[in-house]
Design a protein around this motif. Structure first.
Motif, PDB file in Angstrom:
ATOM      1  N   ASN A  53      -9.372   1.364  12.566  1.00 41.43           N
ATOM      2  CA  ASN A  53      -9.244   0.065  11.890  1.00 41.43           C
ATOM      3  C   ASN A  53      -9.927   0.075  10.519  1.00 41.43           C
ATOM      4  OD1 ASN A  53      -7.686  -1.203  13.927  1.00 41.43           O
ATOM      5  ND2 ASN A  53      -9.547  -1.489  15.129  1.00 41.43           N
ATOM      6  N   PRO A  54      -9.484   1.007   9.643  1.00 45.95           N
ATOM      7  CA  PRO A  54     -10.099   1.105   8.311  1.00 45.95           C
ATOM      8  C   PRO A  54      -9.757  -0.079   7.424  1.00 45.95           C
ATOM      9  CG  PRO A  54      -8.120   2.436   8.399  1.00 45.95           C
ATOM     10  CD  PRO A  54      -8.364   1.923   9.805  1.00 45.95           C
ATOM     11  N   THR A  55     -10.599  -0.303   6.433  1.00 48.42           N
ATOM     12  CA  THR A  55     -10.312  -1.293   5.402  1.00 48.42           C
ATOM     13  C   THR A  55      -9.347  -0.659   4.405  1.00 48.42           C
ATOM     14  OG1 THR A  55     -12.108  -0.544   3.970  1.00 48.42           O
ATOM     15  CG2 THR A  55     -12.650  -2.274   5.603  1.00 48.42           C
ATOM     16  N   GLU A  56      -8.732  -1.487   3.582  1.00 54.68           N
ATOM     17  CA  GLU A  56      -7.839  -0.968   2.545  1.00 54.68           C
ATOM     18  C   GLU A  56      -8.611  -0.047   1.598  1.00 54.68           C
ATOM     19  OE1 GLU A  56      -4.691  -2.566  -0.840  1.00 54.68           O
ATOM     20  OE2 GLU A  56      -5.520  -3.984   0.608  1.00 54.68           O
ATOM     21  N   GLU A  57      -9.856  -0.392   1.306  1.00 52.03           N
ATOM     22  CA  GLU A  57     -10.684   0.430   0.424  1.00 52.03           C
ATOM     23  C   GLU A  57     -10.925   1.814   1.025  1.00 52.03           C
ATOM     24  OE1 GLU A  57     -11.512  -2.796   1.305  1.00 52.03           O
ATOM     25  OE2 GLU A  57     -10.871  -3.665  -0.604  1.00 52.03           O
ATOM     26  N   GLN A  58     -11.174   1.881   2.331  1.00 56.78           N
ATOM     27  CA  GLN A  58     -11.382   3.177   2.995  1.00 56.78           C
ATOM     28  C   GLN A  58     -10.116   4.030   2.941  1.00 56.78           C
ATOM     29  OE1 GLN A  58     -12.815   1.372   6.699  1.00 56.78           O
ATOM     30  NE2 GLN A  58     -14.686   2.617   6.514  1.00 56.78           N
ATOM     31  N   ILE A  59      -8.969   3.381   3.121  1.00 58.19           N
ATOM     32  CA  ILE A  59      -7.693   4.112   3.087  1.00 58.19           C
ATOM     33  C   ILE A  59      -7.460   4.684   1.693  1.00 58.19           C
ATOM     34  CG2 ILE A  59      -5.183   3.902   3.299  1.00 58.19           C
ATOM     35  CD1 ILE A  59      -5.785   1.552   5.326  1.00 58.19           C
ATOM     36  N   ILE A  60      -7.644   3.858   0.668  1.00 57.89           N
ATOM     37  CA  ILE A  60      -7.419   4.293  -0.720  1.00 57.89           C
ATOM     38  C   ILE A  60      -8.391   5.402  -1.095  1.00 57.89           C
ATOM     39  CG2 ILE A  60      -7.524   3.553  -3.132  1.00 57.89           C
ATOM     40  CD1 ILE A  60      -6.436   0.795  -2.104  1.00 57.89           C
ATOM     41  N   ALA A  61      -9.644   5.282  -0.677  1.00 56.23           N
ATOM     42  CA  ALA A  61     -10.642   6.327  -0.972  1.00 56.23           C
ATOM     43  C   ALA A  61     -10.210   7.665  -0.356  1.00 56.23           C
ATOM     44  CB  ALA A  61     -12.020   5.911  -0.466  1.00 56.23           C
ATOM     45  N   GLN A  62      -9.671   7.621   0.857  1.00 56.42           N
ATOM     46  CA  GLN A  62      -9.230   8.856   1.520  1.00 56.42           C
ATOM     47  C   GLN A  62      -8.002   9.438   0.808  1.00 56.42           C
ATOM     48  OE1 GLN A  62     -10.735  10.624   3.873  1.00 56.42           O
ATOM     49  NE2 GLN A  62      -9.115  12.151   3.728  1.00 56.42           N
ATOM     50  N   ILE A  63      -7.085   8.593   0.401  1.00 56.91           N
ATOM     51  CA  ILE A  63      -5.891   9.056  -0.315  1.00 56.91           C
ATOM     52  C   ILE A  63      -6.291   9.758  -1.614  1.00 56.91           C
ATOM     53  CG2 ILE A  63      -3.814   8.311  -1.568  1.00 56.91           C
ATOM     54  CD1 ILE A  63      -3.644   5.986   0.493  1.00 56.91           C
ATOM     55  N   ASN A  64      -7.273   9.204  -2.297  1.00 61.04           N
ATOM     56  CA  ASN A  64      -7.683   9.726  -3.603  1.00 61.04           C
ATOM     57  C   ASN A  64      -8.650  10.902  -3.550  1.00 61.04           C
ATOM     58  OD1 ASN A  64      -6.092   7.951  -5.146  1.00 61.04           O
ATOM     59  ND2 ASN A  64      -7.626   6.319  -4.956  1.00 61.04           N
ATOM     60  N   LYS A  65      -8.980  11.384  -2.374  1.00 60.42           N
ATOM     61  CA  LYS A  65      -9.893  12.547  -2.246  1.00 60.42           C
ATOM     62  C   LYS A  65      -9.249  13.785  -2.786  1.00 60.42           C
ATOM     63  CE  LYS A  65     -13.293  11.743   1.228  1.00 60.42           C
ATOM     64  NZ  LYS A  65     -13.870  12.170   2.477  1.00 60.42           N
ATOM     65  N   LEU A 102       0.836  -1.204   0.000  1.00 61.46           N
ATOM     66  CA  LEU A 102       0.000   0.000   0.000  1.00 61.46           C
ATOM     67  C   LEU A 102       0.870   1.253   0.000  1.00 61.46           C
ATOM     68  CD1 LEU A 102      -2.978   1.038   0.234  1.00 61.46           C
ATOM     69  CD2 LEU A 102      -2.593   1.091   2.711  1.00 61.46           C
ATOM     70  N   TYR A 103       1.873   1.268   0.859  1.00 66.19           N
ATOM     71  CA  TYR A 103       2.760   2.431   0.942  1.00 66.19           C
ATOM     72  C   TYR A 103       3.521   2.625  -0.368  1.00 66.19           C
ATOM     73  CZ  TYR A 103       6.252   5.716   2.586  1.00 66.19           C
ATOM     74  OH  TYR A 103       7.052   6.821   2.727  1.00 66.19           O
ATOM     75  N   ASP A 104       4.050   1.565  -0.912  1.00 62.63           N
ATOM     76  CA  ASP A 104       4.791   1.667  -2.169  1.00 62.63           C
ATOM     77  C   ASP A 104       3.910   2.208  -3.298  1.00 62.63           C
ATOM     78  OD1 ASP A 104       7.117   0.787  -0.955  1.00 62.63           O
ATOM     79  OD2 ASP A 104       6.943  -1.273  -1.694  1.00 62.63           O
ATOM     80  N   SER A 105       2.630   1.861  -3.283  1.00 64.42           N
ATOM     81  CA  SER A 105       1.709   2.315  -4.324  1.00 64.42           C
ATOM     82  C   SER A 105       1.285   3.770  -4.173  1.00 64.42           C
ATOM     83  CB  SER A 105       0.452   1.439  -4.335  1.00 64.42           C
ATOM     84  OG  SER A 105       0.782   0.113  -4.662  1.00 64.42           O
ATOM     85  N   TYR A 106       1.205   4.277  -2.931  1.00 62.41           N
ATOM     86  CA  TYR A 106       0.594   5.585  -2.697  1.00 62.41           C
ATOM     87  C   TYR A 106       1.484   6.612  -2.013  1.00 62.41           C
ATOM     88  CZ  TYR A 106      -3.692   3.342  -4.155  1.00 62.41           C
ATOM     89  OH  TYR A 106      -4.653   2.679  -4.884  1.00 62.41           O
ATOM     90  N   LYS A 107       2.751   6.300  -1.760  1.00 64.79           N
ATOM     91  CA  LYS A 107       3.612   7.231  -1.026  1.00 64.79           C
ATOM     92  C   LYS A 107       3.806   8.557  -1.752  1.00 64.79           C
ATOM     93  CE  LYS A 107       7.834   4.992  -2.649  1.00 64.79           C
ATOM     94  NZ  LYS A 107       8.923   4.136  -2.237  1.00 64.79           N
ATOM     95  N   GLY A 108       3.635   8.587  -3.048  1.00 66.69           N
ATOM     96  CA  GLY A 108       3.773   9.830  -3.805  1.00 66.69           C
ATOM     97  C   GLY A 108       2.532  10.695  -3.797  1.00 66.69           C
ATOM     98  N   LYS A 109       1.492  10.275  -3.092  1.00 67.11           N
ATOM     99  CA  LYS A 109       0.215  10.997  -3.079  1.00 67.11           C
ATOM    100  C   LYS A 109      -0.087  11.611  -1.711  1.00 67.11           C
ATOM    101  CE  LYS A 109      -2.191   8.734  -6.793  1.00 67.11           C
ATOM    102  NZ  LYS A 109      -3.541   8.461  -7.234  1.00 67.11           N
ATOM    103  N   GLU A 110       0.932  12.166  -1.072  1.00 66.86           N
ATOM    104  CA  GLU A 110       0.740  12.790   0.253  1.00 66.86           C
ATOM    105  C   GLU A 110       0.123  11.801   1.240  1.00 66.86           C
ATOM    106  OE1 GLU A 110       1.939  15.888   1.164  1.00 66.86           O
ATOM    107  OE2 GLU A 110       2.892  15.667  -0.784  1.00 66.86           O
ATOM    108  N   PHE A 111       0.673  10.607   1.270  1.00 61.80           N
ATOM    109  CA  PHE A 111       0.214   9.536   2.152  1.00 61.80           C
ATOM    110  C   PHE A 111       1.393   9.035   2.967  1.00 61.80           C
ATOM    111  CE2 PHE A 111      -0.380   4.782   2.537  1.00 61.80           C
ATOM    112  CZ  PHE A 111      -1.316   4.834   3.550  1.00 61.80           C
ATOM    113  N   GLU A 112       1.154   8.835   4.257  1.00 61.32           N
ATOM    114  CA  GLU A 112       2.199   8.326   5.146  1.00 61.32           C
ATOM    115  C   GLU A 112       1.619   7.259   6.059  1.00 61.32           C
ATOM    116  OE1 GLU A 112       5.645   7.477   6.194  1.00 61.32           O
ATOM    117  OE2 GLU A 112       5.625   9.381   5.120  1.00 61.32           O
TER     118      GLU A 112
END
Length: 159
Positions: free
Chosen positions: A147-159, A75-85
């Motif tokens: 305790n979010p799901t992976e889908e919830q995390i990705i949705a928040q990253i992509n907002k 997950l981190y490797d996929s989204y670290k460039g999108k202001e995600f930590e």
């Protein structure tokens, strides 16, 4: 006798309220706690405001945590460039075992340790009662999901 029961009841209520206040609730902000990193530097949690932040409590001895680490690395490797930590907070009491697990699991995201087990300051502040436990904060540093799901995390990253 009634006076003793009143004292016991008062103490019990005080304990319940003090424990409840020590737990993160939706809408709370990312706390200003400082911890040691795996790079031997001091890191303040609140310094990550401005990014979507996933705080992940784990330990080297926790089997489900180690399995979850695999997904977190991807997950981190996929989204670290999108202001995600991702901030991993280990409650290991043995720093050598923690560092070994960080290396073995190939975790490149931020790794911190609060080495007093479930009595650790951050574990108490967040209300961690089981591992792994995760907390998702939005870019304003507000807790939005426990305790979010992976889908919830990705949705928040992509907002």
């Amino acid at each position: 006798m009634l006076k003793i029961w009143n004292i016991i009841l008062s103490c019990s209520l005080l304990f319940v309220f003090s424990v409840a206040n020590g737990q993160m609730k939706l809408g709370d902000t990312l706390p200003s706690l400082k911890l040691q990193s795996d790079k031997n530097t001091e890191v303040e949690l609140s310094s990550f405001k401005g990014k979507t932040v996933l705080v992940d409590f784990w330990a080297s001895w926790c089997g489900p945590c180690r399995l979850a680490n695999r997904k977190l690395v991807k997950l981190y490797d996929s989204y670290k460039g999108k202001e995600f930590e991702i901030i991993g907070i280990s409650i290991d009491t043995d720093k050598a075992k923690w560092l070994s697990a960080v290396e073995k699991d190939k975790m490149s995201h931020q790794q911190l340790i609060d080495s007093k087990g479930f009595d650790a300051q951050t574990a108490v502040a967040f209300g961690v009662e089981e591992l792994p436990s995760t907390y998702l904060f939005d870019t304003a540093g507000i807790l939005i999901v426990i305790n979010p799901t992976e889908e919830q995390i990705i949705a928040q990253i992509n907002k």
